[in-house]
Design an enzyme around this catalytic site. Structure first.
Site, PDB file in Angstrom:
ATOM      1  N   HIS A 247       5.980  -8.405   4.723  1.00 16.32           N
ATOM      2  CA  HIS A 247       6.044  -7.399   3.654  1.00 16.32           C
ATOM      3  C   HIS A 247       4.649  -7.234   3.054  1.00 16.32           C
ATOM      4  O   HIS A 247       4.070  -8.208   2.574  1.00 16.32           O
ATOM      5  CB  HIS A 247       7.049  -7.822   2.584  1.00 16.32           C
ATOM      6  CG  HIS A 247       6.896  -7.049   1.313  1.00 16.32           C
ATOM      7  ND1 HIS A 247       6.852  -5.663   1.281  1.00 16.32           N
ATOM      8  CD2 HIS A 247       6.735  -7.443   0.026  1.00 16.32           C
ATOM      9  CE1 HIS A 247       6.682  -5.254   0.037  1.00 16.32           C
ATOM     10  NE2 HIS A 247       6.602  -6.312  -0.739  1.00 16.32           N
TER      11      HIS A 247
ATOM     12  N   GLU B 207      10.996 -12.282  -2.960  1.00 16.85           N
ATOM     13  CA  GLU B 207      11.798 -11.431  -2.057  1.00 16.85           C
ATOM     14  C   GLU B 207      12.574 -12.231  -1.016  1.00 16.85           C
ATOM     15  O   GLU B 207      12.894 -11.728   0.053  1.00 16.85           O
ATOM     16  CB  GLU B 207      10.915 -10.386  -1.364  1.00 16.85           C
ATOM     17  CG  GLU B 207      10.188  -9.423  -2.273  1.00 16.85           C
ATOM     18  CD  GLU B 207      11.102  -8.586  -3.173  1.00 16.85           C
ATOM     19  OE1 GLU B 207      12.338  -8.662  -3.043  1.00 16.85           O
ATOM     20  OE2 GLU B 207      10.554  -7.861  -4.022  1.00 16.85           O
TER      21      GLU B 207
ATOM     22  N   HIS C  25       6.560   1.061  -3.751  1.00 17.44           N
ATOM     23  CA  HIS C  25       6.266  -0.366  -3.621  1.00 17.44           C
ATOM     24  C   HIS C  25       5.389  -0.679  -2.401  1.00 17.44           C
ATOM     25  O   HIS C  25       4.191  -0.880  -2.571  1.00 17.44           O
ATOM     26  CB  HIS C  25       7.618  -1.090  -3.580  1.00 17.44           C
ATOM     27  CG  HIS C  25       7.554  -2.575  -3.579  1.00 17.44           C
ATOM     28  ND1 HIS C  25       8.595  -3.370  -3.990  1.00 17.44           N
ATOM     29  CD2 HIS C  25       6.586  -3.426  -3.181  1.00 17.44           C
ATOM     30  CE1 HIS C  25       8.256  -4.645  -3.850  1.00 17.44           C
ATOM     31  NE2 HIS C  25       7.037  -4.703  -3.366  1.00 17.44           N
TER      32      HIS C  25
ATOM     33  N   HIS D 280       1.523  -4.325   1.146  1.00 19.63           N
ATOM     34  CA  HIS D 280       1.317  -3.187   0.240  1.00 19.63           C
ATOM     35  C   HIS D 280       0.147  -2.334   0.744  1.00 19.63           C
ATOM     36  O   HIS D 280      -0.861  -2.196   0.061  1.00 19.63           O
ATOM     37  CB  HIS D 280       1.002  -3.689  -1.178  1.00 19.63           C
ATOM     38  CG  HIS D 280       2.143  -4.348  -1.879  1.00 19.63           C
ATOM     39  ND1 HIS D 280       2.079  -4.764  -3.191  1.00 19.63           N
ATOM     40  CD2 HIS D 280       3.392  -4.672  -1.468  1.00 19.63           C
ATOM     41  CE1 HIS D 280       3.228  -5.311  -3.547  1.00 19.63           C
ATOM     42  NE2 HIS D 280       4.037  -5.274  -2.513  1.00 19.63           N
TER      43      HIS D 280
HETATM   44 ZN   LIG Z   1       5.897  -6.238  -2.668  1.00 21.22          ZN
END
Ligand SMILES: [Zn+2]
Length: 222
Positions: free
Chosen positions: A97, A78, A160, A99
């Protein structure tokens, strides 16, 4: 870049990776982390490596355009997302980032989380929007994320996870935890039949965000 600055950036990113795993904000090698300098040099996690095993030599340094300027590893998938956020948000110096489960519920539903708690107003600064779906690692996902973030400190990625930004990694963790806790509260509030969660008024949200960013905490007393 000074060796000392490089070392400090690498240590901050490595500690954040361990904290992210310990706080159950992600599993395995998912998620990614970066910080940047005033000059725009970015230090980012390598792609697909265990957060418990990453050492300073595994981190990748990028120029403001996202070109690798130091490091032998392949940077996070990413990378484009991180680069485009920094290009659009001069106030942002760190990106996390993750989850997290409750937040991702709303990413799966593609349902934004309105400002239903004072904490969202203070730490995130507005509704948590859902970025339109795009495949991981694509420029389109990067563009959709920038759009969903706007001037706020968090957004969800469709099906996501979450992206939180801030002046440093501590601010990113704060936004991530506020987002995850608020997602749990919102889910429970929505489940009470016959009632609707009440959103805070825009003026109150603005006032709380301004206070939290500029006046809250310990400072010199007048
Ligand atoms: Zn991810």
């Amino acid at each position: 870049m000074e060796e000392k600055t490089k070392k400090e950036m690498a240590e901050a990113v490595i500690a954040a990776g361990q904290r992210m795993l310990e706080s159950n904000l992600t599993v395995e090698t998912w998620g990614n982390i970066s910080v940047r300098t005033e000059e725009g040099i970015i230090c980012i996690t390598p792609s697909g490596m265990s957060y418990q095993e990453i050492t300073p030599g595994d981190l990748v340094f990028l120029d403001p355009e996202g070109k690798v300027c130091e490091g032998s590893r392949i940077p996070s998938i990413e990378t484009q997302m991180h680069v485009k956020i920094y290009q659009n948000r001069p106030d942002v110096y760190a990106i996390l980032h993750t989850h997290p489960v409750a937040s991702t519920v709303f990413g799966v539903l593609r349902k934004p989380i309105p400002v239903i708690t004072d904490e969202i107003a203070q730490a995130i600064g507005g509704e948590i929007s859902v970025a339109d779906y795009a495949l991981p690692g694509t420029v389109l996902l990067a563009e959709n994320t920038v759009k969903a973030l706007g001037e706020k400190n968090a957004c969800l990625l469709a099906n996501h996870g979450a992206v939180c930004v801030g002046k440093d990694l501590n601010a990113c963790f704060k936004a991530t935890i506020v987002l995850e806790t608020s997602a749990e509260i919102y889910q429970k509030a929505l489940a009470v039949s016959g009632c609707e969660p009440v959103e805070l008024k825009e003026d109150d949200v603005k006032a709380m965000y301004d206070f939290a960013q500029n006046h809250y905490g310990q400072r010199e007393r007048r």
